[in-house]
Design an enzyme around this catalytic site. Structure first.
Site, PDB file in Angstrom:
ATOM      1  N   HIS A   1      -3.251   6.760   2.639  1.00 48.35           N
ATOM      2  CA  HIS A   1      -3.667   5.487   2.042  1.00 48.35           C
ATOM      3  C   HIS A   1      -5.043   5.139   2.596  1.00 48.35           C
ATOM      4  CE1 HIS A   1      -4.117   1.357   1.161  1.00 48.35           C
ATOM      5  NE2 HIS A   1      -3.767   0.925   2.356  1.00 48.35           N
TER       6      HIS A   1
ATOM      7  N   ASN B   1     -10.254  -0.672  -0.060  1.00 48.23           N
ATOM      8  CA  ASN B   1      -8.803  -0.477   0.098  1.00 48.23           C
ATOM      9  C   ASN B   1      -8.112  -1.027  -1.154  1.00 48.23           C
ATOM     10  OD1 ASN B   1      -6.065  -1.019   0.644  1.00 48.23           O
ATOM     11  ND2 ASN B   1      -6.424  -1.325   2.830  1.00 48.23           N
TER      12      ASN B   1
ATOM     13  N   CYS C   1       0.820  -1.220   0.000  1.00 49.99           N
ATOM     14  CA  CYS C   1       0.000   0.000   0.000  1.00 49.99           C
ATOM     15  C   CYS C   1       0.850   1.265   0.000  1.00 49.99           C
ATOM     16  CB  CYS C   1      -0.941  -0.015   1.191  1.00 49.99           C
ATOM     17  SG  CYS C   1      -1.833  -1.561   1.353  1.00 49.99           S
TER      18      CYS C   1
HETATM   19  C1  LIG Z   1      -9.907  -5.758  10.454  1.00 53.63           C
HETATM   20  C2  LIG Z   1     -10.585  -5.044  11.600  1.00 53.63           C
HETATM   21  C3  LIG Z   1     -11.725  -4.186  11.028  1.00 53.63           C
HETATM   22  C4  LIG Z   1     -11.181  -6.079  12.531  1.00 53.63           C
HETATM   23  O1  LIG Z   1     -11.743  -5.429  13.657  1.00 53.63           O
HETATM   24  P1  LIG Z   1     -11.364  -5.877  15.124  1.00 53.63           P
HETATM   25  O2  LIG Z   1     -12.160  -5.080  16.062  1.00 53.63           O
HETATM   26  O3  LIG Z   1      -9.869  -5.863  15.273  1.00 53.63           O
HETATM   27  O4  LIG Z   1     -11.881  -7.377  15.079  1.00 53.63           O
HETATM   28  P2  LIG Z   1     -11.540  -8.595  16.013  1.00 53.63           P
HETATM   29  O5  LIG Z   1     -10.967  -9.675  15.164  1.00 53.63           O
HETATM   30  O6  LIG Z   1     -10.756  -8.172  17.224  1.00 53.63           O
HETATM   31  O7  LIG Z   1     -12.979  -8.994  16.482  1.00 53.63           O
HETATM   32  C5  LIG Z   1     -13.811  -8.145  17.291  1.00 53.63           C
HETATM   33  C6  LIG Z   1     -15.235  -8.646  17.226  1.00 53.63           C
HETATM   34  O8  LIG Z   1     -15.763  -8.441  15.892  1.00 53.63           O
HETATM   35  C7  LIG Z   1     -16.176  -9.717  15.356  1.00 53.63           C
HETATM   36  N1  LIG Z   1     -15.843  -9.708  13.931  1.00 53.63           N
HETATM   37  C8  LIG Z   1     -14.633  -9.929  13.345  1.00 53.63           C
HETATM   38  N2  LIG Z   1     -14.748  -9.839  12.014  1.00 53.63           N
HETATM   39  C9  LIG Z   1     -16.041  -9.557  11.760  1.00 53.63           C
HETATM   40  C10 LIG Z   1     -16.765  -9.322  10.578  1.00 53.63           C
HETATM   41  N3  LIG Z   1     -16.189  -9.360   9.376  1.00 53.63           N
HETATM   42  N4  LIG Z   1     -18.078  -9.030  10.689  1.00 53.63           N
HETATM   43  C11 LIG Z   1     -18.699  -8.977  11.874  1.00 53.63           C
HETATM   44  N5  LIG Z   1     -18.062  -9.184  13.041  1.00 53.63           N
HETATM   45  C12 LIG Z   1     -16.753  -9.461  12.975  1.00 53.63           C
HETATM   46  C13 LIG Z   1     -15.403 -10.765  16.118  1.00 53.63           C
HETATM   47  O9  LIG Z   1     -16.071 -11.995  16.119  1.00 53.63           O
HETATM   48  C14 LIG Z   1     -15.343 -10.154  17.498  1.00 53.63           C
HETATM   49  O10 LIG Z   1     -16.595 -10.374  18.142  1.00 53.63           O
HETATM   50  P3  LIG Z   1     -16.661 -10.594  19.747  1.00 53.63           P
HETATM   51  O11 LIG Z   1     -16.191  -9.313  20.368  1.00 53.63           O
HETATM   52  O12 LIG Z   1     -18.117 -10.864  19.968  1.00 53.63           O
HETATM   53  O13 LIG Z   1     -15.753 -11.754  20.026  1.00 53.63           O
HETATM   54  C15 LIG Z   1      -9.594  -4.161  12.389  1.00 53.63           C
HETATM   55  O14 LIG Z   1      -8.659  -4.951  13.063  1.00 53.63           O
HETATM   56  C16 LIG Z   1      -8.883  -3.172  11.543  1.00 53.63           C
HETATM   57  O15 LIG Z   1      -9.490  -2.228  11.076  1.00 53.63           O
HETATM   58  N6  LIG Z   1      -7.553  -3.345  11.358  1.00 53.63           N
HETATM   59  C17 LIG Z   1      -6.762  -2.539  10.460  1.00 53.63           C
HETATM   60  C18 LIG Z   1      -6.708  -3.263   9.169  1.00 53.63           C
HETATM   61  C19 LIG Z   1      -6.343  -2.430   8.016  1.00 53.63           C
HETATM   62  O16 LIG Z   1      -6.723  -1.294   7.874  1.00 53.63           O
HETATM   63  N7  LIG Z   1      -5.573  -3.017   7.142  1.00 53.63           N
HETATM   64  C20 LIG Z   1      -5.157  -2.398   5.941  1.00 53.63           C
HETATM   65  C21 LIG Z   1      -3.737  -2.057   6.051  1.00 53.63           C
HETATM   66  S1  LIG Z   1      -3.090  -1.698   4.520  1.00 53.63           S
END
Ligand SMILES: CC(C)(COP(=O)(O)OP(=O)(O)OC[C@H]1O[C@@H](n2cnc3c(N)ncnc32)[C@H](O)[C@@H]1OP(=O)(O)O)[C@@H](O)C(=O)NCCC(=O)NCCS
Length: 331
Positions: A256, A287, A122
């Site tokens: 980004h 993204n 990215c």
């Molecule tokens: C990917 C991202 C959105 C996931 O969110 P998160 O809060 O970290 O998710 P987690 O894996 O910790 O899970 C948190 C909760 O959401 C749920 N969850 C995870 N993925 C899910 C989805 N796709 N839809 C619905 N619920 C979801 C999990 O089951 C968990 O539920 P619980 O609290 O009941 O156990 C987040 O980590 C993020 O934005 N990271 C940055 C990634 C990014 O921008 N990457 C690009 C870089 S170039």
């Protein structure tokens, strides 16, 4: 006496002469996404800001998208294609190991200039822009074309709840050329290979031959979020510092388009003035990795939210982990 080796005559400064993008035709909204993963429109929008994303449609692929964006960028720059001395393609989703996409594109565009691909995820467009600026100033090329392109829909497991909703396709391109005033500030860039596993692929391509399982992108979302909202925010402040500018001097901020919550976290710490326009194209485009910065730049210029001549801060960051940013004058 040893004969002195001549030095190439470069330009005093470099600037962006044009930017263009190609937005693929297939719209994949969150409702369609939720037919593959257990999620909801509300969750995806709240966690990422994405309402829909663009994937390649009929007749579109990573090469056709790159070619379309590049053709428009060259046309807008007014530079004859044959005078482009370097073509740099930033991508992680061109699955043909050799030759490079850049060499093929250069030929299709009508130049025999230097051509090579770079893999900086990215941050790829901002890496390429740093190289283009240096090539023009050192005289290695009078004009350079930088393309950021991704077809991440082919590299994403649509059943992976942690990544499927995030990644998308698209292309952006820019022509860099000589200038009497500076239009591209010093680059701030680096890497942290210690976090290589934060965004990686599930297996190597050669393993696919024996297992029949192709690799997909995989991500430790929490680590990426922490790194981007902390370390990358500090790097973004450095981009402004090394350009000798204050937040009030900025007109546009083009981070980004990783995730709106990362952009929000950056903005809380950067304390940019109210007048600064912030790119939020992730809402419609998703993204697009290496393509996201030039796609967002072109979208802001096309909609009139940003104007030619304004000062914009660019910052790209992603798998590696790697990052790069610079301040530019918008073309
Ligand atoms: C990917 C991202 C959105 C996931 O969110 P998160 O809060 O970290 O998710 P987690 O894996 O910790 O899970 C948190 C909760 O959401 C749920 N969850 C995870 N993925 C899910 C989805 N796709 N839809 C619905 N619920 C979801 C999990 O089951 C968990 O539920 P619980 O609290 O009941 O156990 C987040 O980590 C993020 O934005 N990271 C940055 C990634 C990014 O921008 N990457 C690009 C870089 S170039």
């Amino acid at each position: 006496m040893t004969a002195p080796i001549a030095v190439a005559a470069g330009a005093p400064f470099a600037k962006l002469l044009s930017v263009a993008s190609f937005v693929p035709s297939r719209v994949v909204d969150n409702a369609e996404m939720c037919t593959w993963i257990d999620s909801s429109d509300e969750w995806i929008q709240q966690r990422t800001g994405i309402a829909e994303r663009r994937w390649v449609g009929e007749g579109e692929d990573v090469e056709t998208m790159a070619l379309a964006a590049a053709r428009t960028a060259i046309e807008r720059s007014g530079v004859p294609a044959a005078e482009i001395g370097a073509v740099i393609v930033a991508t992680v989703s061109y699955f043909h190991q050799t030759p490079s996409m850049a060499a093929k594109l250069a030929h299709q565009l009508g130049t025999n200039g230097a051509a090579y691909d770079i893999s900086a995820a990215c941050a790829g467009f901002c890496y390429g822009l740093a190289q283009a600026e240096a090539l023009v100033r050192t005289g290695a090329a009078r004009y350079a074309l930088v393309i950021g392109v991704e077809e991440l829909s082919r590299f994403t497991d649509i059943h992976d709840r942690g990544t499927a909703f995030l990644f998308a396709d698209g292309a952006g391109a820019a022509v860099v050329g000589p200038s009497e005033t500076n239009g591209i500030g010093p680059v701030v860039w680096g890497s942290d290979g210690g976090q290589a596993e934060a965004i990686t692929q599930t297996s190597e391509w050669n393993e696919a031959v024996s297992t029949g399982e192709r690799p997909y992108l995989t991500m430790d979302g929490r680590s990426v979020f922490k790194w981007a909202s902390g370390f990358i925010t500090e790097a973004t402040k450095n981009v402004l510092d090394v350009a000798g500018l204050a937040p009030a001097d900025l007109d546009v901020f083009i981070p980004h388009q990783a995730n709106n919550r990362i952009t929000d976290a950056m903005l809380r710490h950067l304390k940019l003035p109210e007048h600064v326009v912030v790119a939020r194209t992730i809402k419609q485009f998703g993204n697009n990795s290496a393509a996201s910065v030039p796609m967002a730049m072109d979208a802001l210029l096309s909609s009139g939210e940003a104007r030619s001549g304004q000062t914009a801060l660019l910052i790209g960051f992603g798998a590696g982990l790697v990052y790069a940013g610079q301040v530019v004058t918008l073309p």
